[in-house]
Design a protein around this motif. Structure first.
Motif, mmCIF file in Angstrom:
data_model
loop_
_atom_site.group_PDB
_atom_site.id
_atom_site.type_symbol
_atom_site.label_atom_id
_atom_site.label_comp_id
_atom_site.label_asym_id
_atom_site.label_seq_id
_atom_site.Cartn_x
_atom_site.Cartn_y
_atom_site.Cartn_z
ATOM 1 N N VAL A 240 0.841 -1.206 0.000
ATOM 2 C CA VAL A 240 0.000 0.000 0.000
ATOM 3 C C VAL A 240 0.874 1.253 0.000
ATOM 4 C CG1 VAL A 240 -1.651 1.333 1.373
ATOM 5 C CG2 VAL A 240 -1.966 -1.127 1.077
ATOM 6 N N PHE A 241 1.939 1.229 0.786
ATOM 7 C CA PHE A 241 2.836 2.379 0.815
ATOM 8 C C PHE A 241 3.492 2.592 -0.545
ATOM 9 C CE2 PHE A 241 7.304 3.741 1.281
ATOM 10 C CZ PHE A 241 7.075 5.058 1.665
ATOM 11 N N ALA A 244 1.034 4.181 -2.857
ATOM 12 C CA ALA A 244 0.819 5.586 -2.506
ATOM 13 C C ALA A 244 1.969 6.459 -2.993
ATOM 14 C CB ALA A 244 0.648 5.721 -0.995
ATOM 15 N N VAL A 245 3.192 5.990 -2.800
ATOM 16 C CA VAL A 245 4.355 6.764 -3.252
ATOM 17 C C VAL A 245 4.361 6.894 -4.773
ATOM 18 C CG1 VAL A 245 6.873 6.739 -3.433
ATOM 19 C CG2 VAL A 245 5.776 6.243 -1.257
ATOM 20 N N LEU A 247 1.764 6.760 -6.832
ATOM 21 C CA LEU A 247 0.699 7.671 -7.252
ATOM 22 C C LEU A 247 1.115 9.125 -7.031
ATOM 23 C CD1 LEU A 247 -2.515 5.836 -5.944
ATOM 24 C CD2 LEU A 247 -1.715 6.036 -8.307
ATOM 25 N N GLY A 248 1.784 9.368 -5.891
ATOM 26 C CA GLY A 248 2.289 10.719 -5.648
ATOM 27 C C GLY A 248 3.336 11.121 -6.665
#
Length: 269
Positions: A240-241, A244-245, A247-248
């Motif tokens: 998940v992390f 998220a990274v 996508l950022g």
């Protein structure tokens, strides 16, 4: 085939992390709660983030510079073009053992500079993880350079020549033409190296500090203890992390592309 090879293990990991497997007793979020409430695992998660982002950031800057250098013709280019790829063939555990032998206190480099009254900063088991970052950068640099170099090579020469003919300098052409066109390849390189960096085990385990250690090291330890549900939960948190990274990162890349395109349009007007 994609669903079988990727989706099935992912689904099994999700089910295992919440206790819905044959060997588990039933649905539970206790393992996720343990990750975010046990201080050791909290620090391990932060360490994993650090070892995921820091090496990739350094490698990205160096890879872009190296890819641009390799586009030029210079004496010894063919030899250098072969030598810089050598780390690809070296397993991570071998790279870590080399650093242990060469850079540890009392190692080869420390003894080499000792007669001159010099002392190297600690690179092995350094609390800041400098040795882990440098070793990871050394291991990833050739791969990222190959991908980014291929992205630059795919840009038609006519476009670059047209930019230079219309008055854009070398740096302006790089920033406004070449980098935006190479962004898909750069994004792929960042994605692949980031996943490998954050999921590495051998390098942080051998030359990283005794504490805090990244989640990957704790995953291996918990696997040895038979705590599979906690291992699944750690893997899902890391996944998940990572998403998220990424996508950022894609958001920042999109914004940068829009800003560069908007500036180019204003300059044309």
């Amino acid at each position: 085939m994609l669903g079988l090879l990727f989706g099935t293990p992912l689904l099994w990991s999700v089910l295992g992390s919440v206790g819905i497997t044959a060997e588990a007793s039933g649905f539970t979020l206790a393992h996720y709660s343990e990750i975010f409430n046990r201080p050791t695992l909290q620090r391990a998660l932060i360490r994993s983030m650090y070892f995921g982002i820091a090496p990739v950031t350094v490698t990205l800057v160096l890879s872009i510079a190296l890819a641009l250098v390799l586009r030029r013709h210079f004496w010894g280019r063919k030899l250098f073009n072969g030598l810089y790829k050598m780390p690809i063939a070296v397993p991570g555990i071998i790279a870590a053992l080399v650093v242990l032998t060469v850079a540890e206190r009392g190692g080869f480099l420390d003894r080499a500079v000792a007669p001159f009254g010099l002392h190297l900063p600690p690179l092995v088991r350094d609390p800041r993880g400098v040795g882990v970052i440098l070793t990871t950068v050394w291991k990833q640099l050739p791969f990222m350079t190959l991908v980014i170099g291929g992205a630059f090579a795919a840009i038609p020469e006519d476009i670059v020549s047209a930019s230079r003919t219309l008055g854009a300098g070398r740096w302006r052409t790089l920033l406004h033409v070449e980098l935006p066109m190479a962004l898909p390849g750069i994004s792929a390189a960042v994605l692949l190296t980031f996943i490998g960096s954050m999921g590495a085990f051998a390098i942080p385990d051998l030359i990283g500090a005794a504490a805090p250690q990244p989640l990957t090291v704790h995953m291996v330890a918990e696997f040895g203890n038979g705590n599979l549900q906690l291992v699944y939960a750690m893997g899902m948190v890391l996944s998940v992390f990572a998403v998220a990274v990424l996508l950022g990162y894609y958001h920042l890349v999109g914004r940068a592309t829009q800003l560069l395109s908007g500036k180019a349009e204003r300059d044309d007007d």
